[in-house]
Design a protein around this motif. Sequence first.
Motif, short mmCIF file in Angstrom:
data_model
loop_
_atom_site.label_atom_id
_atom_site.label_comp_id
_atom_site.label_asym_id
_atom_site.label_seq_id
_atom_site.Cartn_x
_atom_site.Cartn_y
_atom_site.Cartn_z
N GLU A 10 0.82 -1.25 -0.01
CA GLU A 10 -0.02 -0.08 0.07
C GLU A 10 0.91 1.19 -0.08
O GLU A 10 1.82 1.29 0.64
N PRO A 11 0.37 2.38 -0.73
CA PRO A 11 1.45 3.62 -0.81
C PRO A 11 1.25 3.96 0.60
O PRO A 11 0.21 4.19 1.29
N PRO A 12 2.44 4.67 1.12
CA PRO A 12 2.26 5.34 2.26
C PRO A 12 1.58 6.59 2.50
O PRO A 12 1.31 7.15 1.39
N ASN A 13 0.77 6.55 3.56
CA ASN A 13 -0.08 7.83 3.72
C ASN A 13 0.47 8.84 4.76
O ASN A 13 1.51 8.65 5.50
N ARG A 14 0.16 10.03 4.41
CA ARG A 14 0.61 11.06 5.17
C ARG A 14 -0.40 12.00 5.63
O ARG A 14 -1.57 12.04 4.77
N LEU A 15 -0.33 12.78 6.72
CA LEU A 15 -1.23 13.69 7.17
C LEU A 15 -0.85 14.98 6.93
O LEU A 15 0.36 15.42 7.01
N ILE A 16 -1.87 15.98 6.17
CA ILE A 16 -1.63 17.32 6.16
C ILE A 16 -2.51 18.05 7.34
O ILE A 16 -3.60 17.79 7.35
N ILE A 17 -1.77 18.42 8.37
CA ILE A 17 -2.77 18.99 9.44
C ILE A 17 -2.53 20.72 9.44
O ILE A 17 -1.17 21.06 9.56
N ALA A 18 -3.49 21.53 9.54
CA ALA A 18 -3.48 23.01 9.45
C ALA A 18 -4.09 23.40 10.72
O ALA A 18 -5.33 23.04 11.02
N PHE A 19 -3.30 24.36 11.41
CA PHE A 19 -3.70 24.93 12.45
C PHE A 19 -4.22 26.42 12.31
O PHE A 19 -3.12 27.24 11.89
N ASP A 20 -5.18 26.68 12.70
CA ASP A 20 -5.83 28.17 12.47
C ASP A 20 -5.82 28.65 14.14
O ASP A 20 -6.74 28.54 14.56
N PHE A 21 -4.67 29.31 14.49
CA PHE A 21 -4.52 29.79 16.05
C PHE A 21 -5.28 31.03 16.07
O PHE A 21 -4.65 32.16 15.41
N GLY A 22 -6.52 31.23 16.34
CA GLY A 22 -7.22 32.52 16.17
C GLY A 22 -7.03 33.37 17.79
O GLY A 22 -6.80 32.60 18.69
N THR A 23 -7.57 34.46 17.45
CA THR A 23 -7.62 35.33 18.56
C THR A 23 -8.73 34.87 19.86
O THR A 23 -8.36 34.82 21.03
N THR A 24 -9.70 34.58 19.45
CA THR A 24 -10.74 33.95 20.40
C THR A 24 -11.19 32.41 20.23
O THR A 24 -11.37 31.96 21.22
N PHE A 25 -11.07 32.19 18.83
CA PHE A 25 -11.28 30.74 18.70
C PHE A 25 -10.29 30.08 17.75
O PHE A 25 -9.60 30.66 16.80
N SER A 26 -9.82 28.82 17.94
CA SER A 26 -9.24 28.18 17.08
C SER A 26 -9.69 26.96 16.41
O SER A 26 -10.59 26.50 17.10
N SER A 27 -9.13 26.47 15.39
CA SER A 27 -9.65 25.10 14.72
C SER A 27 -8.26 24.71 14.09
O SER A 27 -7.36 25.07 13.58
N VAL A 28 -8.82 23.20 13.92
CA VAL A 28 -7.87 22.28 13.03
C VAL A 28 -8.29 21.48 12.11
O VAL A 28 -9.46 20.91 12.43
N ALA A 29 -7.64 21.58 10.95
CA ALA A 29 -8.16 20.70 9.54
C ALA A 29 -7.20 19.86 9.36
O ALA A 29 -6.06 20.19 9.62
N TYR A 30 -7.50 18.72 8.58
CA TYR A 30 -6.72 17.57 8.16
C TYR A 30 -7.10 17.15 7.03
O TYR A 30 -8.42 17.09 6.68
N ALA A 31 -6.26 16.42 6.40
CA ALA A 31 -6.41 15.59 5.38
C ALA A 31 -5.38 14.24 5.25
O ALA A 31 -4.27 14.46 5.49
#
Length: 710
Positions: A10-31
């Motif tokens: 199986e081809p190796p998988n990798r994670l792309i993880i993005a961090f939006d560090f916000g002033t009042t709220f933060s979020s994390v997205a990934y693929a």
Amino acid sequence: MAEAEPAPAEPPNRLIIAFDFGTTFSSVAYALVSDETPRDTVDITDVRCIARYPDDRPQPGVTFGWEPREDVPTELWYSLPLTSKHKQSGHQSMQISEEESMNGDSTMSDASSEFSCSFPDDTDNLEDEEENTGANGGRSDPLFWGFGVQKQLKHIDIPKDGTRRITRFKLMLDEKSEETEDIRAELFPILKNLKRSKMIKHNTDVINDYLEQLFRHTKDELRRLTLYNVNTPIEFVLCVPAVWPSKACRAMQAAMSAAAKGSELGSLVNGGIDNLFIISEPEAAAACVLAEDNNDIYENETIVILDAGGGTVDAVTYKVTKSYPLRLSDQVVPPGSKACGASYINERFEKLLLKRLKHEKYLIKNGKTIKSIVEGKVIEFENGEKRLIDTTNENFETEPIYIDDLRANSAKRFYQNRLGISKREMMWVFQESLDKTADLLIAQLEMVKAKGSAVQKVILIGGFGQSPSLQAHLRNVLATEKNFLGQEISLLIPRTASTAVARGAVLQALNKDHNSLRITSCSYGFLQTEPYEPEEFAAHRNTRCIIDKADGEKYIDGTINWLIQKDESLPAHHEFSIIVKHTFAPKRTVFKCKEVLYVSDFQHESHYRATHAINKGAEIAGSITADMTFLKDEGLIQLTPPSVFSTYSGPKAPLHWEVTFELVMIIDGRNLRYEARWPPSNSPEASLYSQRVQEKGQICIAAAFKPGTA
């Protein structure tokens, strides 16, 4: 029977993880992607967001259709040990905060005459309140974060004197912003107390602490979803404001490295994140909008991205240079910013309740204070009605606020356990933030128009961008505006504005082609001890030299040789090298050679000492220590007599050891490696011995480039 051929791996998988560090709220997205997956086949539906944050719970009365939040408050709560001195100072700070909150708000009296009265000194009230305060409230945890902070605030009978709630601490990184100067001034006394209590060492440690918690939860969720193990490669993506200087980006880069190390999420190289990708928040959000509906943004259009966050609202204008993958030009006009985000709505709501309740002394009991009651209601407002109400709708209604034990009083619009809020009051709570945001947008549109450009789209992002009140207000404003060509200007809103930045950042990280030119915004150089040559280098003139004890020659110590200058174009792969020399006394048995790497946000002339005014702003970026003892042990160097330039002379002049090697700076994508190599290239020894690396270091230099640079 012939053996079956083994199935292809199986081809190796990798994670792309993005961090939006916000002033009042933060979020994390990934693929999760395979190395063999064409990056342009990954779309917005393949991008997911981290959820299930600790202490995220539905609001009271909500049982059906509730879903976990995909953003989390950017808040910390440090529990400090209480001494008698702290108790007294805590009482004083509490008195000041309540008096400031409940007295003398001129903007409120302007907005609503029923709040025009000022209040007398409430010191006696606070003394009564403190009598109802326990010693420690049963807390043992030293740190709460995210929804855990809001959970503590909802516990209105828990004393707050021995704690430090930290909010909007992202804004301290933008040190030159006049808009956020007051917020930074409010933060510094709290940070000073935290350092005094040894909870943190540096101001930026609060960012490290928050990000570490965010990283830990991200790792736990990805493991729960069976998407991550210790062998899964990770590419980290950091979202930053478009107006941030390189120094702020470097601080965030360092904080992410510390968080990754503390949480053990991903692997580090030399203590830092490898090849971090940095993307501007506006560009990431625009990529998300385009991915949600690729008919919305076209090449050569001019767009304004209005980032309505919790602290500031920022307006930046770009021209679309490529629609897929999305690429934006440099800013068309100077960006604008106003401190009028959603947290200011909370502040006004808090002031409103404090004024309405300040005379209800009978509520002060069982550890509860007026302040603590109101803080709990502000949290409920933040996560509830504030996100639903549209103040531009003449028919909007406000729900009475539940206040336990509140006595009915028709003159005050109090009902049994309920406090009535009028439309006029709620308008006052929202209006200043709505008006200032609209003013900011209009000012940006006018500047673009004056430059002869035509804005076609306004993209509204950020947590405040989810507010129906703001959305409706801006639509009303744009209905009366025309661009330079007399065309209408449309308002685009991502489907989930609070996570648009993080989701779009993942897509941009997957499609780095046609990215920004690699123009560095930083300078990099090595600390050196140079032969004293005043005739060749102006930097050496009028400078006192030193006499080296080993070889007797004149040197200028502690100078910086800048190999990369700010505003230079840097290829993705390139090497710079210099020859360095270290001398040692004849009796020395170990040859340790330390090399120090410097970084600066300015251009500098080389050959000046690091302490010279011309090198102001230079900071240490890293160091290596190369052990070159093997040169003596293997007979590769011999004791050397003084040169003709030495101050030592005569037949009894002492011998010395001389170690010469090549110090190399290597640009490798968004990393900078630096190595000590022997023998030096083009030296006589190079024809006899293969060059080998004796010591190496690495730093990430993503922050040195314009966000979005591959």
